[in-house]
Design a protein around this motif. Structure first.
Motif, PDB file in Angstrom:
ATOM      1  N   VAL A  39       0.832  -1.265   0.237  1.00 53.87           N
ATOM      2  CA  VAL A  39       0.189   0.041   0.130  1.00 53.87           C
ATOM      3  C   VAL A  39       0.732   1.184  -0.193  1.00 53.87           C
ATOM      4  CG1 VAL A  39      -1.787   1.306   1.227  1.00 53.87           C
ATOM      5  CG2 VAL A  39      -2.133  -1.145   1.019  1.00 53.87           C
ATOM      6  N   GLU A  40       2.241   1.289   0.877  1.00 52.73           N
ATOM      7  CA  GLU A  40       3.104   2.277   0.757  1.00 52.73           C
ATOM      8  C   GLU A  40       3.482   2.680  -0.394  1.00 52.73           C
ATOM      9  OE1 GLU A  40       5.678   1.345   3.609  1.00 52.73           O
ATOM     10  OE2 GLU A  40       4.340   1.631   5.441  1.00 52.73           O
ATOM     11  N   GLY A  41       3.634   1.619  -1.292  1.00 49.24           N
ATOM     12  CA  GLY A  41       4.455   2.048  -2.708  1.00 49.24           C
ATOM     13  C   GLY A  41       3.289   2.263  -3.639  1.00 49.24           C
ATOM     14  N   TYR A  42       2.098   1.969  -3.448  1.00 53.05           N
ATOM     15  CA  TYR A  42       0.962   2.779  -4.158  1.00 53.05           C
ATOM     16  C   TYR A  42       1.263   4.020  -5.137  1.00 53.05           C
ATOM     17  CZ  TYR A  42      -3.823   2.892  -6.065  1.00 53.05           C
ATOM     18  OH  TYR A  42      -4.923   3.002  -7.106  1.00 53.05           O
ATOM     19  N   LEU A  43       1.753   5.057  -4.167  1.00 52.77           N
ATOM     20  CA  LEU A  43       1.856   6.216  -4.766  1.00 52.77           C
ATOM     21  C   LEU A  43       3.022   6.258  -5.907  1.00 52.77           C
ATOM     22  CD1 LEU A  43       1.208   9.455  -4.714  1.00 52.77           C
ATOM     23  CD2 LEU A  43       2.686   9.789  -2.771  1.00 52.77           C
ATOM     24  N   LYS A  44       4.076   5.569  -5.671  1.00 53.77           N
ATOM     25  CA  LYS A  44       4.896   5.345  -6.318  1.00 53.77           C
ATOM     26  C   LYS A  44       4.548   4.767  -7.835  1.00 53.77           C
ATOM     27  CE  LYS A  44       9.636   3.392  -7.310  1.00 53.77           C
ATOM     28  NZ  LYS A  44      10.777   2.369  -6.800  1.00 53.77           N
ATOM     29  N   CYS A  45       3.807   3.867  -7.486  1.00 48.96           N
ATOM     30  CA  CYS A  45       3.328   2.910  -8.744  1.00 48.96           C
ATOM     31  C   CYS A  45       2.147   4.110  -9.774  1.00 48.96           C
ATOM     32  CB  CYS A  45       2.280   2.018  -8.524  1.00 48.96           C
ATOM     33  SG  CYS A  45       3.270   0.583  -7.724  1.00 48.96           S
ATOM     34  N   LEU A  46       1.409   5.040  -9.031  1.00 42.57           N
ATOM     35  CA  LEU A  46       0.688   5.940  -9.603  1.00 42.57           C
ATOM     36  C   LEU A  46       1.473   6.934 -10.283  1.00 42.57           C
ATOM     37  CD1 LEU A  46      -2.168   6.559  -7.186  1.00 42.57           C
ATOM     38  CD2 LEU A  46      -2.440   5.331  -9.264  1.00 42.57           C
ATOM     39  N   THR A  47       2.624   7.203  -9.795  1.00 41.24           N
ATOM     40  CA  THR A  47       3.653   8.268 -10.380  1.00 41.24           C
ATOM     41  C   THR A  47       4.379   7.781 -11.473  1.00 41.24           C
ATOM     42  OG1 THR A  47       3.665   9.422  -8.192  1.00 41.24           O
ATOM     43  CG2 THR A  47       5.490   9.910  -9.889  1.00 41.24           C
ATOM     44  N   GLN A  48       4.718   6.557 -11.505  1.00 40.25           N
ATOM     45  CA  GLN A  48       5.485   5.849 -12.587  1.00 40.25           C
ATOM     46  C   GLN A  48       4.334   5.721 -13.936  1.00 40.25           C
ATOM     47  OE1 GLN A  48       7.277   2.243 -11.932  1.00 40.25           O
ATOM     48  NE2 GLN A  48       8.834   3.345 -10.603  1.00 40.25           N
ATOM     49  N   VAL A  49       3.158   5.411 -13.499  1.00 38.57           N
ATOM     50  CA  VAL A  49       1.990   5.170 -14.602  1.00 38.57           C
ATOM     51  C   VAL A  49       1.783   6.507 -15.268  1.00 38.57           C
ATOM     52  CG1 VAL A  49      -0.372   4.532 -15.020  1.00 38.57           C
ATOM     53  CG2 VAL A  49       0.929   3.314 -13.407  1.00 38.57           C
ATOM     54  N   LYS A  50       1.663   7.630 -14.472  1.00 40.50           N
ATOM     55  CA  LYS A  50       1.423   8.862 -15.201  1.00 40.50           C
ATOM     56  C   LYS A  50       2.366   9.433 -15.816  1.00 40.50           C
ATOM     57  CE  LYS A  50       0.101  13.644 -13.850  1.00 40.50           C
ATOM     58  NZ  LYS A  50      -0.017  14.508 -12.703  1.00 40.50           N
ATOM     59  N   GLN A  51       3.914   9.275 -15.336  1.00 37.16           N
ATOM     60  CA  GLN A  51       5.168   9.728 -15.836  1.00 37.16           C
ATOM     61  C   GLN A  51       5.020   8.742 -17.296  1.00 37.16           C
ATOM     62  OE1 GLN A  51       8.633   8.680 -13.739  1.00 37.16           O
ATOM     63  NE2 GLN A  51       9.948   9.121 -15.246  1.00 37.16           N
ATOM     64  N   PHE A  52       4.726   7.462 -17.337  1.00 37.78           N
ATOM     65  CA  PHE A  52       4.867   6.706 -18.558  1.00 37.78           C
ATOM     66  C   PHE A  52       3.530   6.701 -19.277  1.00 37.78           C
ATOM     67  CE2 PHE A  52       8.199   5.208 -16.125  1.00 37.78           C
ATOM     68  CZ  PHE A  52       9.290   5.153 -16.849  1.00 37.78           C
ATOM     69  N   LYS A  53       2.873   7.599 -18.869  1.00 46.10           N
ATOM     70  CA  LYS A  53       1.416   7.882 -20.018  1.00 46.10           C
ATOM     71  C   LYS A  53       0.539   6.455 -20.071  1.00 46.10           C
ATOM     72  CE  LYS A  53       2.988  12.072 -22.151  1.00 46.10           C
ATOM     73  NZ  LYS A  53       3.966  12.687 -21.937  1.00 46.10           N
ATOM     74  N   GLY A  54       0.658   5.703 -19.011  1.00 43.73           N
ATOM     75  CA  GLY A  54      -0.057   4.474 -19.110  1.00 43.73           C
ATOM     76  C   GLY A  54       0.642   3.118 -19.783  1.00 43.73           C
ATOM     77  N   ASN A  55       1.906   3.421 -20.036  1.00 43.28           N
ATOM     78  CA  ASN A  55       2.516   2.455 -20.679  1.00 43.28           C
ATOM     79  C   ASN A  55       3.383   1.625 -19.786  1.00 43.28           C
ATOM     80  OD1 ASN A  55       2.091   3.043 -23.537  1.00 43.28           O
ATOM     81  ND2 ASN A  55       3.336   4.683 -23.159  1.00 43.28           N
TER      82      ASN A  55
END
Length: 102
Positions: A82-98
């Protein structure tokens, strides 16, 4: 009740669609091939790895091992997911869903 699921064929079968309709479950529109951001997926992967390592030979043993291994997963592991969730969201946004590295 509202449900979000991917477009995997087992989720879109007629039986599932009928059950959802009969039980008045609203299904959110969700694009296929979208990144799976649910931390539970990582937990399922961990459980699968642990059970596979124990090499069950029948359905009864599989069921027992799943329960035993599930019980061994410490709550702090879930907390880290759960703590790593924000990092995941940030990466998805950075990579535009790729694809990302999480």
């Amino acid at each position: 009740m509202c449900l979000q699921m991917n477009n995997d064929p087992k989720h879109t079968s007629k039986v599932v669609e009928k059950w959802l309709k009969d039980n008045r479950v609203k299904v959110l529109e969700w694009p296929s091939q979208s990144p799976d951001l649910n931390p539970i997926e990582n937990l399922w992967a961990e459980l699968k790895k642990r059970v596979r390592a124990r090499r069950p030979t029948n359905l009864t043993q599989l069921h027992q091992l799943c329960q035993k291994e599930w019980d061994k997963i410490h709550p702090t592991y879930c907390g880290k997911l759960v703590e790593g969730y924000l990092k995941c969201l940030t990466q998805v946004k950075q990579f535009k869903g790729n694809a990302t590295k999480y």
